[in-house]
Design an enzyme around this catalytic site. Structure first.
Site, PDB file in Angstrom:
ATOM      1  N   CYS A 113       0.823  -1.228   0.000  1.00 51.48           N
ATOM      2  CA  CYS A 113       0.000   0.000   0.000  1.00 51.48           C
ATOM      3  C   CYS A 113       0.852   1.272   0.000  1.00 51.48           C
ATOM      4  O   CYS A 113       0.375   2.343  -0.371  1.00 51.48           O
ATOM      5  CB  CYS A 113      -0.928   0.000   1.199  1.00 51.48           C
ATOM      6  SG  CYS A 113      -1.912  -1.496   1.280  1.00 51.48           S
ATOM      7  N   HIS A 254      -3.762   6.780   3.219  1.00 50.51           N
ATOM      8  CA  HIS A 254      -4.084   5.503   2.582  1.00 50.51           C
ATOM      9  C   HIS A 254      -5.485   5.083   3.008  1.00 50.51           C
ATOM     10  O   HIS A 254      -5.855   5.206   4.170  1.00 50.51           O
ATOM     11  CB  HIS A 254      -3.052   4.452   2.995  1.00 50.51           C
ATOM     12  CG  HIS A 254      -3.422   3.068   2.576  1.00 50.51           C
ATOM     13  ND1 HIS A 254      -3.846   2.775   1.300  1.00 50.51           N
ATOM     14  CD2 HIS A 254      -3.445   1.893   3.264  1.00 50.51           C
ATOM     15  CE1 HIS A 254      -4.109   1.484   1.220  1.00 50.51           C
ATOM     16  NE2 HIS A 254      -3.876   0.928   2.397  1.00 50.51           N
ATOM     17  N   ASN A 284     -10.144  -0.809  -0.139  1.00 48.64           N
ATOM     18  CA  ASN A 284      -8.691  -0.640  -0.066  1.00 48.64           C
ATOM     19  C   ASN A 284      -8.091  -1.093  -1.404  1.00 48.64           C
ATOM     20  O   ASN A 284      -8.125  -2.278  -1.728  1.00 48.64           O
ATOM     21  CB  ASN A 284      -8.164  -1.484   1.099  1.00 48.64           C
ATOM     22  CG  ASN A 284      -6.660  -1.378   1.275  1.00 48.64           C
ATOM     23  OD1 ASN A 284      -5.950  -0.852   0.425  1.00 48.64           O
ATOM     24  ND2 ASN A 284      -6.173  -1.887   2.392  1.00 48.64           N
TER      25      ASN A 284
HETATM   26  O1  UT7 Z   1      -3.803  -1.692   3.602  1.00 48.36           O
HETATM   27  C1  UT7 Z   1      -2.873  -2.311   4.417  1.00 48.36           C
HETATM   28  C2  UT7 Z   1      -3.158  -2.114   5.828  1.00 48.36           C
HETATM   29  N1  UT7 Z   1      -4.365  -2.797   6.192  1.00 48.36           N
HETATM   30  C3  UT7 Z   1      -5.032  -2.381   7.220  1.00 48.36           C
HETATM   31  O2  UT7 Z   1      -4.625  -1.399   7.784  1.00 48.36           O
HETATM   32  C4  UT7 Z   1      -6.231  -3.159   7.661  1.00 48.36           C
HETATM   33  C5  UT7 Z   1      -6.271  -3.157   9.135  1.00 48.36           C
HETATM   34  N2  UT7 Z   1      -7.334  -3.963   9.748  1.00 48.36           N
HETATM   35  C6  UT7 Z   1      -8.656  -3.665   9.683  1.00 48.36           C
HETATM   36  O3  UT7 Z   1      -9.081  -2.817   8.938  1.00 48.36           O
HETATM   37  C7  UT7 Z   1      -9.557  -4.389  10.663  1.00 48.36           C
HETATM   38  O4  UT7 Z   1      -8.771  -5.093  11.591  1.00 48.36           O
HETATM   39  C8  UT7 Z   1     -10.575  -5.360  10.015  1.00 48.36           C
HETATM   40  C9  UT7 Z   1     -11.647  -4.578   9.284  1.00 48.36           C
HETATM   41  C10 UT7 Z   1      -9.868  -6.292   9.052  1.00 48.36           C
HETATM   42  C11 UT7 Z   1     -11.269  -6.194  11.087  1.00 48.36           C
HETATM   43  O5  UT7 Z   1     -11.885  -5.356  12.072  1.00 48.36           O
HETATM   44  P1  UT7 Z   1     -11.631  -5.588  13.635  1.00 48.36           P
HETATM   45  O6  UT7 Z   1     -12.469  -4.619  14.328  1.00 48.36           O
HETATM   46  O7  UT7 Z   1     -10.156  -5.558  13.861  1.00 48.36           O
HETATM   47  O8  UT7 Z   1     -12.233  -7.032  13.833  1.00 48.36           O
HETATM   48  P2  UT7 Z   1     -11.531  -8.372  14.400  1.00 48.36           P
HETATM   49  O9  UT7 Z   1     -10.568  -8.926  13.408  1.00 48.36           O
HETATM   50  O10 UT7 Z   1     -11.028  -8.118  15.781  1.00 48.36           O
HETATM   51  O11 UT7 Z   1     -12.775  -9.329  14.472  1.00 48.36           O
HETATM   52  C12 UT7 Z   1     -13.892  -9.069  15.346  1.00 48.36           C
HETATM   53  C13 UT7 Z   1     -14.965 -10.121  15.090  1.00 48.36           C
HETATM   54  C14 UT7 Z   1     -14.440 -11.549  15.083  1.00 48.36           C
HETATM   55  O12 UT7 Z   1     -15.428 -12.386  15.681  1.00 48.36           O
HETATM   56  P3  UT7 Z   1     -15.269 -12.855  17.229  1.00 48.36           P
HETATM   57  O13 UT7 Z   1     -13.961 -13.586  17.293  1.00 48.36           O
HETATM   58  O14 UT7 Z   1     -15.283 -11.572  18.028  1.00 48.36           O
HETATM   59  O15 UT7 Z   1     -16.478 -13.708  17.409  1.00 48.36           O
HETATM   60  C15 UT7 Z   1     -14.348 -11.881  13.620  1.00 48.36           C
HETATM   61  O16 UT7 Z   1     -14.470 -13.264  13.357  1.00 48.36           O
HETATM   62  O17 UT7 Z   1     -15.560  -9.919  13.805  1.00 48.36           O
HETATM   63  C16 UT7 Z   1     -15.539 -11.140  13.067  1.00 48.36           C
HETATM   64  N3  UT7 Z   1     -15.435 -10.826  11.649  1.00 48.36           N
HETATM   65  C17 UT7 Z   1     -16.484 -10.591  10.860  1.00 48.36           C
HETATM   66  N4  UT7 Z   1     -17.818 -10.583  11.094  1.00 48.36           N
HETATM   67  C18 UT7 Z   1     -18.636 -10.279  10.072  1.00 48.36           C
HETATM   68  C19 UT7 Z   1     -14.284 -10.677  10.914  1.00 48.36           C
HETATM   69  N5  UT7 Z   1     -14.593 -10.359   9.647  1.00 48.36           N
HETATM   70  C20 UT7 Z   1     -15.958 -10.293   9.587  1.00 48.36           C
HETATM   71  C21 UT7 Z   1     -16.863 -10.001   8.562  1.00 48.36           C
HETATM   72  N6  UT7 Z   1     -18.189  -9.992   8.844  1.00 48.36           N
HETATM   73  N7  UT7 Z   1     -16.457  -9.691   7.304  1.00 48.36           N
END
Ligand code: UT7
Length: 332
Positions: A113, A254, A284
């Site tokens: 990125c 970004h 993204n």
């Molecule tokens: O471009 C390069 C750099 N990239 C980034 O900077 C991306 C950085 N990361 C993010 O944007 C976020 O971490 C995400 C959007 C990918 C995820 O959001 P989060 O708030 O960090 O969620 P998490 O990974 O902590 O997951 C929370 C919950 C989990 O369920 P449990 O374990 O709490 O039951 C996941 O399984 O959300 C669940 N989950 C989803 N639920 C519905 C993960 N993906 C999804 C989904 N839909 N698509």
């Protein structure tokens, strides 16, 4: 000799992949995606539309807007992690052919990125050293080619697109780049990785069975590090150049996640109108995200000649980069 940001262009594929479409593909919801990322939709290239095609379309626009002939370009640098071919030839070489530019130096940059801002630092160095006059830099990605559309943790985030800019030589310091910082820390390499193909995992049945050709991300860890690193990076470049955040009309970060953009903007005490947000409609797009965002504000008339831009990005590697510069092209 100084380097100036001479023009901008972008291309997005016509096919839209909405949150409603993704609801039919994986266990997710429009509400979850919007709340956690700010993304409503993203674009997807056609099966026979490649990174070089999108890049060439964006490049044609950027070169025209700079008022140049294609033959004026003496270096092409394409930032991409979704090249047409993983090893060779470089996507930049294919782009040069699609643009009909002969006898030009052309190579790719792999900085995920952060690639477009890395390419800016390369263009700046080539121009300031007197080696080149008009450098075409491109951020282009067909991310859909490395996304596993059964993995809800990544498939909701990424989109396809391209942005290009012409960076030209100038003797006028008032229109020159002020500063570019680019950095990396490979100890976090496993935060964002496409395990194959490469010499670690050459193509094999195992690669296909385990889906090692798809992007893998430690989302939450990446998120936390992104907020911390981006905030520090922006504060450093502003302090180093004795510029206050309130004097920046266009903060163009970004576009990975609205929550990251908001957290960094808030920590800099930026007003909403200073911060450029396009993640909602494009997702993204990795190296393409910053030039696509610059193009958006230019085309809408929001970005005017001479106005300051602050760019800031973070991605796989891990890499990060920031840039402070005036927009030195004509108004839309
Ligand atoms: O471009 C390069 C750099 N990239 C980034 O900077 C991306 C950085 N990361 C993010 O944007 C976020 O971490 C995400 C959007 C990918 C995820 O959001 P989060 O708030 O960090 O969620 P998490 O990974 O902590 O997951 C929370 C919950 C989990 O369920 P449990 O374990 O709490 O039951 C996941 O399984 O959300 C669940 N989950 C989803 N639920 C519905 C993960 N993906 C999804 C989904 N839909 N698509």
């Amino acid at each position: 000799m100084y380097a100036k940001f001479h023009s901008i262009g972008a291309y997005v594929p016509s096919k839209v992949l909405s949150n409603a479409d993704l609801e039919k593909m994986v266990d997710t919801s429009d509400e979850w995606i919007l709340k956690r990322t700010g993304i409503s939709e993203r674009r997807m290239a056609a099966a026979d539309e490649y990174t070089s095609d999108m890049a060439a379309k964006a490049s044609k626009i950027a070169i025209e807007r700079a008022g140049l002939e294609r033959s004026d370009i003496d270096l092409i640098v394409c930032a991409t992690v979704t090249p047409d071919y993983f090893n060779m030839p470089a996507t930049s070489c294919i782009i040069s052919d699609k643009l009909g530019i002969k006898n030009v130096q052309a190579f790719d940059i792999s900085a995920a990125c952060s690639g477009f801002v890395y390419a800016m630092s390369v263009a700046k160095a080539f121009i300031e050293s007197g080696m080149k006059k008009h450098v075409l830099i491109i951020g282009a990605e067909k991310f859909s080619s490395i996304v596993d559309y059964t993995d809800r943790t990544t498939c909701i985030l990424f989109g396809d697109g391209a942005g290009a800019a012409v960076i030209s030589a100038t003797e006028d310091k008032s229109e020159a780049f002020i500063d570019v910082h680019a950095s990396a820390d490979g100890s976090y390499a496993d935060f964002l990785v496409t395990p194959a193909p490469g010499c670690v995992n050459p193509v094999s049945q195992k690669v296909l069975d385990e889906g090692l050709n798809f992007v893998q991300m430690k989302g939450n860890e990446t998120f936390k590090l992104a907020v911390k690193t981006l905030t520090k990076d922006v504060k450093n470049i502003l302090a180093a150049n004795k510029i206050n955040s309130e004097d920046i009309p266009h903060f163009i970060p970004h576009q990975a996640n609205y929550r990251i953009i908001k957290a960094v903007g808030d920590s800099l005490k930026m007003k909403e109108e200073q911060v450029v947000v396009t993640v909602g409609k494009y997702g993204n797009t990795s190296a393409a995200s910053i030039p696509m965002a610059i193009n958006d504000i230019w085309e809408s008339g929001r970005l005017k000649k001479g106005e300051l831009m602050l760019l800031d990005t973070f991605g796989g590697g891990l890499t990060w980069a920031s840039a402070l510069l005036p927009f030195a092209g004509e108004n839309a």
